[in-house]
Design a protein around this motif. Structure first.
Motif, short mmCIF file in Angstrom:
data_model
loop_
_atom_site.label_atom_id
_atom_site.label_comp_id
_atom_site.label_asym_id
_atom_site.label_seq_id
_atom_site.Cartn_x
_atom_site.Cartn_y
_atom_site.Cartn_z
N LEU A 76 -6.62 -38.67 -36.50
CA LEU A 76 -7.96 -38.51 -36.02
C LEU A 76 -8.94 -37.32 -36.82
CD1 LEU A 76 -9.65 -38.51 -33.51
CD2 LEU A 76 -8.34 -36.76 -32.23
N ARG A 77 -10.10 -37.95 -37.26
CA ARG A 77 -10.93 -37.13 -37.80
C ARG A 77 -12.29 -37.37 -37.31
NH1 ARG A 77 -8.30 -40.20 -41.45
NH2 ARG A 77 -6.60 -39.29 -42.78
N LEU A 78 -13.15 -36.47 -37.14
CA LEU A 78 -14.44 -36.41 -36.76
C LEU A 78 -15.77 -36.37 -37.63
CD1 LEU A 78 -14.39 -34.66 -33.09
CD2 LEU A 78 -13.67 -37.04 -33.65
N ASN A 79 -16.45 -37.53 -37.69
CA ASN A 79 -17.62 -37.39 -38.67
C ASN A 79 -18.67 -36.71 -37.81
OD1 ASN A 79 -16.62 -39.31 -40.32
ND2 ASN A 79 -17.44 -41.11 -39.15
N ASN A 80 -19.63 -36.14 -38.68
CA ASN A 80 -20.99 -35.46 -37.93
C ASN A 80 -20.44 -34.29 -37.29
OD1 ASN A 80 -22.28 -37.77 -39.24
ND2 ASN A 80 -21.88 -38.83 -37.10
N SER A 81 -19.46 -33.52 -37.50
CA SER A 81 -18.85 -32.53 -36.69
C SER A 81 -19.35 -31.29 -37.15
CB SER A 81 -17.26 -32.79 -36.41
OG SER A 81 -16.69 -32.55 -37.70
N VAL A 82 -19.42 -30.27 -36.24
CA VAL A 82 -19.31 -28.60 -36.52
C VAL A 82 -18.25 -28.00 -36.05
CG1 VAL A 82 -20.79 -28.51 -34.41
CG2 VAL A 82 -20.75 -26.73 -36.26
N THR A 83 -17.43 -27.21 -36.57
CA THR A 83 -16.30 -26.69 -36.33
C THR A 83 -16.50 -25.09 -36.54
OG1 THR A 83 -14.91 -28.44 -36.90
CG2 THR A 83 -13.69 -26.63 -36.43
N TYR A 84 -15.83 -24.41 -35.60
CA TYR A 84 -15.70 -22.96 -35.32
C TYR A 84 -14.27 -22.39 -35.39
CZ TYR A 84 -15.58 -18.07 -34.34
OH TYR A 84 -15.25 -16.80 -34.18
N LEU A 85 -13.94 -21.68 -36.28
CA LEU A 85 -12.48 -21.25 -36.20
C LEU A 85 -12.64 -19.43 -36.37
CD1 LEU A 85 -9.35 -21.49 -36.63
CD2 LEU A 85 -9.83 -21.34 -38.95
N SER A 86 -11.78 -18.98 -35.38
CA SER A 86 -12.02 -17.46 -35.24
C SER A 86 -11.05 -17.04 -36.25
CB SER A 86 -11.57 -17.11 -33.81
OG SER A 86 -10.25 -17.10 -33.78
N PRO A 87 -11.34 -15.76 -36.65
CA PRO A 87 -10.44 -14.90 -37.21
C PRO A 87 -9.08 -14.69 -36.71
CG PRO A 87 -11.99 -13.52 -36.48
CD PRO A 87 -12.41 -14.53 -36.18
N ASN A 88 -8.25 -14.53 -37.29
CA ASN A 88 -6.78 -14.03 -36.75
C ASN A 88 -6.63 -12.81 -36.11
OD1 ASN A 88 -4.02 -13.46 -36.24
ND2 ASN A 88 -3.41 -15.20 -37.30
N ILE A 89 -6.77 -12.51 -34.82
CA ILE A 89 -6.70 -11.42 -34.23
C ILE A 89 -5.44 -11.16 -33.62
CG2 ILE A 89 -7.67 -9.77 -32.58
CD1 ILE A 89 -10.29 -11.46 -32.91
N ALA A 90 -4.57 -10.29 -34.13
CA ALA A 90 -3.04 -10.16 -33.66
C ALA A 90 -2.34 -11.21 -33.43
CB ALA A 90 -3.26 -9.20 -32.20
N GLY A 91 -2.51 -12.17 -34.39
CA GLY A 91 -1.67 -13.54 -34.23
C GLY A 91 -2.28 -14.51 -33.42
N LEU A 92 -3.65 -14.38 -32.90
CA LEU A 92 -4.20 -15.39 -32.04
C LEU A 92 -5.32 -16.10 -32.80
CD1 LEU A 92 -4.68 -16.66 -29.34
CD2 LEU A 92 -6.07 -14.89 -28.55
N GLN A 93 -5.69 -17.09 -32.89
CA GLN A 93 -6.82 -18.00 -33.29
C GLN A 93 -7.26 -18.96 -32.35
OE1 GLN A 93 -5.37 -18.92 -37.49
NE2 GLN A 93 -7.74 -18.37 -37.94
N VAL A 94 -8.51 -19.26 -32.21
CA VAL A 94 -8.92 -20.02 -31.38
C VAL A 94 -9.96 -21.13 -32.06
CG1 VAL A 94 -8.75 -18.92 -29.21
CG2 VAL A 94 -11.20 -18.88 -30.65
N SER A 95 -10.22 -22.02 -31.76
CA SER A 95 -11.01 -23.10 -32.63
C SER A 95 -11.83 -23.94 -31.64
CB SER A 95 -10.32 -23.91 -33.69
OG SER A 95 -11.30 -24.70 -34.47
#
Length: 395
Positions: A160-179
């Motif tokens: 599964l890959r998405l064309n024409n996509s914009v992705t946000y990945l947060s910095p790692n904060i105390a072991g937690l990341q969101v995207s």
């Protein structure tokens, strides 16, 4: 050379020195880098039943997909970098492209990364769902070729890959990341048509890791944003005309010294539209367990079990069930070169909805289709065994 010519030459050289110094200074502060990387992976394979016949053949991209890529970064200062990735899959037995018409079929994106604020990327990309949940699930521990859930219907492998996509990945904060990710459909007059969305999180705390993710895919058959994930295995081909697909998955694992144990769950729902060839929503639930153990620094063994069940829908009262056992053994000859063996067995029961040409669907006995390696060569019956012995080299 006359004194006048020597004087003119000296004047020209001296006038260029400040410009050259400025360019050298700018190049030194930018600190750009480009890395070439890749994998070549080939194996001998045996399958007990491919459309009614056993087969011994050579297979590629089993432990890891054969690919090469370019990964680049430029330091812009203040903790910010410009980044890009171009990644192409290929058949390492023939040299052919994995996807005809695509130079960089796996990934192609550019973006900005900041230590404090996170990363934003634009292009053809994997979903946060795969990046975070897949890393802890069956394909992040066992290879997708024999370890993915039947037909990889929940896209926890690299399908599964998405064309024409914009992705946000947060910095790692105390072991937690969101995207989060949004794939633009590109349909004139409508922002929503053909668009896709994915979000996920991962949390690591000492020996524990947990992740959960979600994907919503619209207009599966026609969307320009959907760069992969074909609904074409015998497990889910009856839902290829779905108006939308919704995928949810969660995975967790615990590591203690050389032992790792994990659990995973996924739910996939296919919703019909006005032009779909099925009437009622179809769903699949999968439950799995995985484990690995490092016997020596060079030898690792792994195992997994999954159970997949379809819902009672579209005239099916005895829905399909799939039991799958997967085994993996690896021996590292070096940090880059690995010998491996893979074994998997799947048993299917019940009825499933399958595509019957381009104009309809039909209810048939469920057939076995191990992992993600046998989608186009399923068993003709309820059971299928796959065994592979191969060599992978990474560079």
């Amino acid at each position: 050379m006359t004194s006048l010519k020597r004087s003119r030459t000296r004047t020209l050289v001296l006038s260029c020195l400040p410009v050259a110094g400025t360019l050298l200074s700018a190049g030194a502060s930018a600190q750009s880098s480009v890395t070439l990387y890749g994998v070549v992976d080939n194996a001998f394979a045996y399958v007990s039943n491919q459309k009614g016949h056993s087969n011994f053949y050579m297979s590629q991209g089993n432990l890891q997909a054969s690919k090469f890529g370019l990964l680049g970064a430029e330091d812009l200062g203040a903790g910010t970098k410009a980044i890009f990735r171009l990644e192409s899959g290929f058949n390492s037995l023939t040299g052919a492209q994995s996807s005809s018409g695509f130079i960089f079929n796996r990934q192609a994106y550019v973006g900005l990364s900041n230590d404090k604020y996170g990363t934003v990327t634009l292009g053809r990309q994997y979903t946060p769902y795969f990046q975070m949940v897949g890393a802890l699930g069956p394909t992040g521990v066992l290879t997708g070729a024999t370890g993915a859930h039947p037909g990889d219907l929940d896209a926890l492998d690299t399908t599964l890959r998405l064309n024409n996509s914009v992705t946000y990945l947060s910095p790692n904060i105390a072991g937690l990341q969101v995207s989060a990710q949004y794939g633009l459909g590109g349909v004139p007059g409508s922002v929503a048509n053909g668009s896709h969305f994915s979000a996920a999180f991962r949390y690591d705390y000492k020996p524990f890791s947990i992740a959960a993710g979600y994907v919503k895919l619209k207009d599966i058959a026609t969307s320009q944003a959907l760069g992969s994930y074909a609904v074409n295995s015998p497990v889910n081909s009856g839902y290829a005309t779905a108006r939308s697909a919704q995928l949810f998955a969660a995975a967790a694992r615990y590591t203690h010294e050389d032992l790792m144990v994990g659990v995973n769950y996924s739910n996939v729902q296919y919703t019909p539209g006005s032009s779909s060839l099925f009437a009622n929503e179809g769903a699949f639930n999968t439950y799995g367990v995985i484990t690995t153990y490092r016997i020596t620094p060079a030898v690792i063994v792994g195992a997994g079990y999954s159970y997949t069940q379809a819902s009672k829908a579209n005239g099916i009262s005895d829905p399909a069930r799939y039991h799958q056992i997967s085994l993996e053994q690896t021996y590292s000859l070096s940090t880059r070169t690995t010998l491996y063996a893979l074994e998997a067995y799947q048993h299917a029961r019940g009825k499933t909805l399958v595509a019957a040409g381009s104009t309809g669907t039909s209810i048939r006995d469920a057939v076995a289709v191990v992992g993600d390696s046998q989608n186009t060569t399923p068993s003709s019956g309820p059971s299928q065994f796959v065994g592979m012995v191969g060599l992978r080299h990474a560079f």
